[in-house]
Design an enzyme around this catalytic site. Structure first.
Site, mmCIF file in Angstrom:
data_model
loop_
_atom_site.group_PDB
_atom_site.id
_atom_site.type_symbol
_atom_site.label_atom_id
_atom_site.label_comp_id
_atom_site.label_asym_id
_atom_site.label_seq_id
_atom_site.Cartn_x
_atom_site.Cartn_y
_atom_site.Cartn_z
ATOM 1 N N GLY A 40 0.826 -1.206 0.000
ATOM 2 C CA GLY A 40 0.000 0.000 0.000
ATOM 3 C C GLY A 40 0.854 1.246 0.000
ATOM 4 O O GLY A 40 2.007 1.227 0.447
ATOM 5 N N HIS A 88 -2.112 7.801 7.035
ATOM 6 C CA HIS A 88 -1.096 8.616 6.344
ATOM 7 C C HIS A 88 -1.719 9.909 5.819
ATOM 8 O O HIS A 88 -1.110 10.973 5.898
ATOM 9 C CB HIS A 88 -0.500 7.860 5.149
ATOM 10 C CG HIS A 88 0.637 6.943 5.493
ATOM 11 N ND1 HIS A 88 1.776 7.373 6.118
ATOM 12 C CD2 HIS A 88 0.816 5.620 5.272
ATOM 13 C CE1 HIS A 88 2.617 6.349 6.270
ATOM 14 N NE2 HIS A 88 2.052 5.264 5.768
ATOM 15 N N CYS A 103 5.973 -0.248 7.025
ATOM 16 C CA CYS A 103 5.629 0.920 6.219
ATOM 17 C C CYS A 103 6.821 1.283 5.344
ATOM 18 O O CYS A 103 7.958 1.259 5.816
ATOM 19 C CB CYS A 103 5.295 2.081 7.150
ATOM 20 S SG CYS A 103 4.887 3.603 6.301
ATOM 21 N N LEU A 104 6.561 1.642 4.088
ATOM 22 C CA LEU A 104 7.656 2.016 3.191
ATOM 23 C C LEU A 104 8.373 3.280 3.678
ATOM 24 O O LEU A 104 9.531 3.501 3.334
ATOM 25 C CB LEU A 104 7.126 2.239 1.766
ATOM 26 C CG LEU A 104 6.583 0.993 1.052
ATOM 27 C CD1 LEU A 104 6.044 1.372 -0.311
ATOM 28 C CD2 LEU A 104 7.651 -0.085 0.938
ATOM 29 N N HIS A 156 -4.217 1.882 7.863
ATOM 30 C CA HIS A 156 -2.834 2.377 7.872
ATOM 31 C C HIS A 156 -2.656 3.498 6.832
ATOM 32 O O HIS A 156 -2.106 4.559 7.132
ATOM 33 C CB HIS A 156 -1.904 1.187 7.593
ATOM 34 C CG HIS A 156 -0.456 1.525 7.480
ATOM 35 N ND1 HIS A 156 0.493 1.019 8.342
ATOM 36 C CD2 HIS A 156 0.229 2.300 6.590
ATOM 37 C CE1 HIS A 156 1.685 1.490 7.993
ATOM 38 N NE2 HIS A 156 1.553 2.253 6.928
ATOM 39 N N GLU A 157 -3.160 3.263 5.620
ATOM 40 C CA GLU A 157 -2.988 4.256 4.548
ATOM 41 C C GLU A 157 -3.838 5.500 4.793
ATOM 42 O O GLU A 157 -3.404 6.622 4.516
ATOM 43 C CB GLU A 157 -3.313 3.659 3.178
ATOM 44 C CG GLU A 157 -2.512 2.425 2.768
ATOM 45 C CD GLU A 157 -1.007 2.568 2.902
ATOM 46 O OE1 GLU A 157 -0.497 3.703 2.868
ATOM 47 O OE2 GLU A 157 -0.329 1.531 3.062
ATOM 48 N N GLN A 169 2.949 9.952 1.357
ATOM 49 C CA GLN A 169 4.292 9.355 1.420
ATOM 50 C C GLN A 169 5.182 9.768 0.255
ATOM 51 O O GLN A 169 6.396 9.622 0.328
ATOM 52 C CB GLN A 169 4.186 7.827 1.444
ATOM 53 C CG GLN A 169 3.575 7.276 2.731
ATOM 54 C CD GLN A 169 3.454 5.788 2.644
ATOM 55 O OE1 GLN A 169 2.464 5.274 2.143
ATOM 56 N NE2 GLN A 169 4.466 5.070 3.099
HETATM 57 NI NI NI Z 1 2.798 3.299 5.608
#
Ligand code: NI
Length: 171
Positions: A46, A138, A92-93, A134-135, A51
């Protein structure tokens, strides 16, 4: 194909609140395509626009094993959450190499627009429910490590700052 630069925690831009997309036009479609490329390249399941330093409400998700089921959520909103909660080990990226457990509602219903600007709803549980929450966090400027203790968060922040310096060759 265009890859976007993924911001790394503790970058302050990760805490900006995203604005709703006014119109799903060619510009938004290009952002979606670039976000998908970036997510697949990482690889990740995701990615939220925040991000990649784009502060508009856009999320891409693909939780399929083959990484061939792209889901696009524009202006997503959680319209229902289950009282039942579940803990998952999240990553998470924007927080490379760290994973920890976060407890969230086990099921959510999300309303969003697809890449053609058409409204849809999805009932999610399991990994998809985790990913969506989670997204969407963000987009509100929240990173999953903010659910962890201050001690853990400080340690993660220090390690990632050190890592960023090393990557920049300033050891
Ligand atoms: Ni993330």
């Amino acid at each position: 194909m265009a890859l976007l630069n993924v911001l790394c925690y503790p970058d302050s831009r990760l805490h900006k609140v995203a604005k709703p997309v006014a119109q799903v036009d060619a510009r938004i479609k290009k952002i979606v395509a670039d976000m998908a490329d970036t997510m697949y390249e990482a690889p990740g399941v995701g990615l939220a626009a925040t991000q990649v330093d784009i502060h508009e409400r856009i999320v891409v998700i693909d939780i399929s094993e083959e990484q061939n089921e792209l889901r696009v959520f524009i202006n997503p909103e959680i319209i229902w959450s289950s009282p039942e909660k579940k803990a998952w080990r999240e990553g998470c990226l924007s927080v490379p190499e760290f994973y920890d457990e976060v407890e969230r509602p086990a099921q959510v219903r999300v309303r969003a627009l697809d890449v053609d600007g058409k409204e849809f709803e999805v009932d999610a549980d399991g990994l998809l429910a985790v990913c969506l929450q989670h997204e969407l966090d963000h987009l509100q400027g929240k990173v999953f490590v903010e659910y962890l203790s201050i001690l853990k968060r400080t340690r993660i922040s220090q390690k990632l700052k050190k890592r960023a310096k090393e990557l920049a060759g300033e050891r």
